[in-house]
Design an enzyme around this catalytic site. Structure first.
Site, PDB file in Angstrom:
ATOM      1  N   ASN A  82       0.798  -1.226   0.000  1.00  0.00           N
ATOM      2  CA  ASN A  82       0.000   0.000   0.000  1.00  0.00           C
ATOM      3  C   ASN A  82       0.834   1.281   0.000  1.00  0.00           C
ATOM      4  O   ASN A  82       0.441   2.267  -0.629  1.00  0.00           O
ATOM      5  CB  ASN A  82      -0.926  -0.013   1.228  1.00  0.00           C
ATOM      6  N   TYR A 145       3.548   9.490 -11.575  1.00  0.00           N
ATOM      7  CA  TYR A 145       2.601   8.763 -10.716  1.00  0.00           C
ATOM      8  C   TYR A 145       1.791   7.781 -11.557  1.00  0.00           C
ATOM      9  O   TYR A 145       1.682   6.591 -11.232  1.00  0.00           O
ATOM     10  CB  TYR A 145       1.676   9.746  -9.996  1.00  0.00           C
TER      11      TYR A 145
HETATM   12  N1  LIG Z   1      -5.621   9.000  -1.506  1.00  0.00           N
HETATM   13  C1  LIG Z   1      -5.972   8.787  -2.770  1.00  0.00           C
HETATM   14  O1  LIG Z   1      -6.783   9.516  -3.360  1.00  0.00           O
HETATM   15  C2  LIG Z   1      -5.358   7.630  -3.531  1.00  0.00           C
HETATM   16  C3  LIG Z   1      -5.882   7.340  -4.798  1.00  0.00           C
HETATM   17  C4  LIG Z   1      -5.347   6.282  -5.528  1.00  0.00           C
HETATM   18  C5  LIG Z   1      -4.324   5.527  -4.992  1.00  0.00           C
HETATM   19  N2  LIG Z   1      -3.825   5.825  -3.752  1.00  0.00           N
HETATM   20  C6  LIG Z   1      -2.733   5.003  -3.250  1.00  0.00           C
HETATM   21  O2  LIG Z   1      -3.068   4.491  -1.976  1.00  0.00           O
HETATM   22  C7  LIG Z   1      -1.866   4.287  -1.240  1.00  0.00           C
HETATM   23  C8  LIG Z   1      -2.006   4.955   0.125  1.00  0.00           C
HETATM   24  O3  LIG Z   1      -2.219   6.339  -0.095  1.00  0.00           O
HETATM   25  P1  LIG Z   1      -2.762   7.333   1.030  1.00  0.00           P
HETATM   26  O4  LIG Z   1      -3.666   8.283   0.344  1.00  0.00           O
HETATM   27  O5  LIG Z   1      -3.232   6.581   2.208  1.00  0.00           O
HETATM   28  O6  LIG Z   1      -1.398   8.113   1.358  1.00  0.00           O
HETATM   29  P2  LIG Z   1      -0.840   8.715   2.726  1.00  0.00           P
HETATM   30  O7  LIG Z   1       0.286   9.618   2.317  1.00  0.00           O
HETATM   31  O8  LIG Z   1      -1.932   9.278   3.546  1.00  0.00           O
HETATM   32  O9  LIG Z   1      -0.258   7.436   3.456  1.00  0.00           O
HETATM   33  C9  LIG Z   1       0.837   6.745   2.887  1.00  0.00           C
HETATM   34  C10 LIG Z   1       1.576   6.021   3.985  1.00  0.00           C
HETATM   35  O10 LIG Z   1       2.709   5.374   3.366  1.00  0.00           O
HETATM   36  C11 LIG Z   1       3.870   5.689   4.106  1.00  0.00           C
HETATM   37  N3  LIG Z   1       5.026   5.748   3.230  1.00  0.00           N
HETATM   38  C12 LIG Z   1       5.196   6.509   2.130  1.00  0.00           C
HETATM   39  N4  LIG Z   1       6.423   6.308   1.628  1.00  0.00           N
HETATM   40  C13 LIG Z   1       7.039   5.426   2.434  1.00  0.00           C
HETATM   41  C14 LIG Z   1       8.328   4.843   2.437  1.00  0.00           C
HETATM   42  N5  LIG Z   1       9.258   5.149   1.529  1.00  0.00           N
HETATM   43  N6  LIG Z   1       8.624   3.948   3.414  1.00  0.00           N
HETATM   44  C15 LIG Z   1       7.716   3.643   4.369  1.00  0.00           C
HETATM   45  N7  LIG Z   1       6.478   4.155   4.420  1.00  0.00           N
HETATM   46  C16 LIG Z   1       6.154   5.050   3.458  1.00  0.00           C
HETATM   47  C17 LIG Z   1       3.599   7.066   4.737  1.00  0.00           C
HETATM   48  O11 LIG Z   1       4.413   7.278   5.894  1.00  0.00           O
HETATM   49  C18 LIG Z   1       2.114   6.978   5.058  1.00  0.00           C
HETATM   50  O12 LIG Z   1       1.874   6.441   6.339  1.00  0.00           O
HETATM   51  C19 LIG Z   1      -0.727   4.833  -2.092  1.00  0.00           C
HETATM   52  O13 LIG Z   1      -0.115   3.778  -2.791  1.00  0.00           O
HETATM   53  C20 LIG Z   1      -1.447   5.762  -3.042  1.00  0.00           C
HETATM   54  O14 LIG Z   1      -0.756   5.944  -4.250  1.00  0.00           O
HETATM   55  C21 LIG Z   1      -4.320   6.858  -3.015  1.00  0.00           C
END
Ligand SMILES: NC(=O)c1ccc[n+]([C@@H]2O[C@H](COP(=O)([O-])OP(=O)(O)OC[C@H]3O[C@@H](n4cnc5c(N)ncnc54)[C@H](O)[C@@H]3O)[C@@H](O)[C@H]2O)c1
Length: 255
Positions: A82, A145
């Site tokens: 994730n 992205y």
């Molecule tokens: N929020 C959206 O609209 C959305 C839409 C499509 C896909 N996504 C995907 O869902 C996933 C989660 O996104 P989110 O919105 O919860 O993001 P977020 O930034 O709120 O949470 C991401 C988490 O990943 C951790 N993280 C990031 N890089 C890291 C690294 N190098 N090592 C360890 N931990 C790391 C961060 O500390 C954080 O806790 C991602 O892959 C994102 O691309 C999100």
């Protein structure tokens, strides 16, 4: 009891996934860089959560997480890839540093975590990769992205193809716009972003982390026993049409 490794479990979508899988009875190995938030997750189910503070791009991160899961719970059954970074720029504005960051976090780390998990799974296994609608369809200015998320779709299908015969399923969830710390500021302050992402969504709301956790819970369950290589889109219908709301019914001509 199933043990599942969830990356990026401290907040946002990953946190909701970890909490939902805990409700469904999994042990969770929670990986993230943010240790305070990880500790608060462990406090919710101290007997069934182990945490590891790590940057998933570090060389030993995948094996360290898998090894800890095996030591603490004696088995590994699932991986939810994730953790990711978002908010990229149009291609001509992306420098090499930003490009490398997207590839390292969103692609290379997912591949390496999948490889480590495959080596630890027993008779079966379950990999769920968090992709994005931008991995299936482009949108304005998504640069590296979108590329990274398309790679995740490809990885998912390849895993499903190669490891199905070992009883290992691999699927992806492709979220639409979900309100998390990654997106909250843009949802609040970027009117053009809202117009493209919210005003054009047939189901007119921003998604919640629980919307994604519910999809992951299904794919992680035995109810999805014959589902593999699938990309489950959870986006309120955005991908289906993406038509501006002001082209409403009066503009649809039926001959
Ligand atoms: N929020 C959206 O609209 C959305 C839409 C499509 C896909 N996504 C995907 O869902 C996933 C989660 O996104 P989110 O919105 O919860 O993001 P977020 O930034 O709120 O949470 C991401 C988490 O990943 C951790 N993280 C990031 N890089 C890291 C690294 N190098 N090592 C360890 N931990 C790391 C961060 O500390 C954080 O806790 C991602 O892959 C994102 O691309 C999100």
């Amino acid at each position: 009891m199933r043990t599942t490794l969830v990356t990026g479990a401290a907040r946002g979508i990953g946190r909701a996934i970890a909490e939902r899988l805990l409700e469904d009875g999994h042990n969770i190995l929670a990986s993230d860089m943010l240790s305070d938030a990880l500790d608060s997750l462990r406090d919710t189910y101290p007997d069934r959560v182990e945490v590891i503070r790590q940057d998933i791009t570090e060389a030993d991160a995948p094996d360290a997480a898998v090894t800890l899961a095996m030591e603490r719970f004696g088995r590994l059954d699932g991986l939810v890839n994730n953790a990711g970074v978002g908010h990229s720029r149009p291609v001509h504005e992306v420098d090499d540093e930003m490009l490398d960051r997207f590839l390292a976090v969103n692609v290379r780390a997912q591949f390496r975590f999948a490889r480590s998990a495959l080596n630890a799974f027993g008779a079966g296994g379950n990999i769920i990769n968090i992709a994005s609608i931008f991995g299936l369809r482009s949108s304005v200015g998504s640069g590296p992205y979108a590329m990274s998320k398309a790679a995740i779709v490809g990885l998912t299908r390849q895993l499903a193809t190669d490891y199905g015969p070992r009883g290992i399923r691999a699927n992806a969830v492709a979220p639409g716009l979900i309100e998390t710390p990654m997106t909250a500021d843009r949802i609040q302050n970027d009117r053009e972003f809202r117009r493209i992402m919210v005003d054009t969504t047939p189901f007119p709301r921003v998604g919640t982390p629980n919307d994604i956790a519910n999809a992951v819970a299904f794919l992680a369950s035995d109810q999805a026993a014959f589902v593999s290589g699938h990309v489950l889109v959870v986006d309120g219908g955005w991908l289906a049409g993406n038509n501006p709301r002001d082209t409403g019914a009066e503009n649809i001509h039926v001959s």
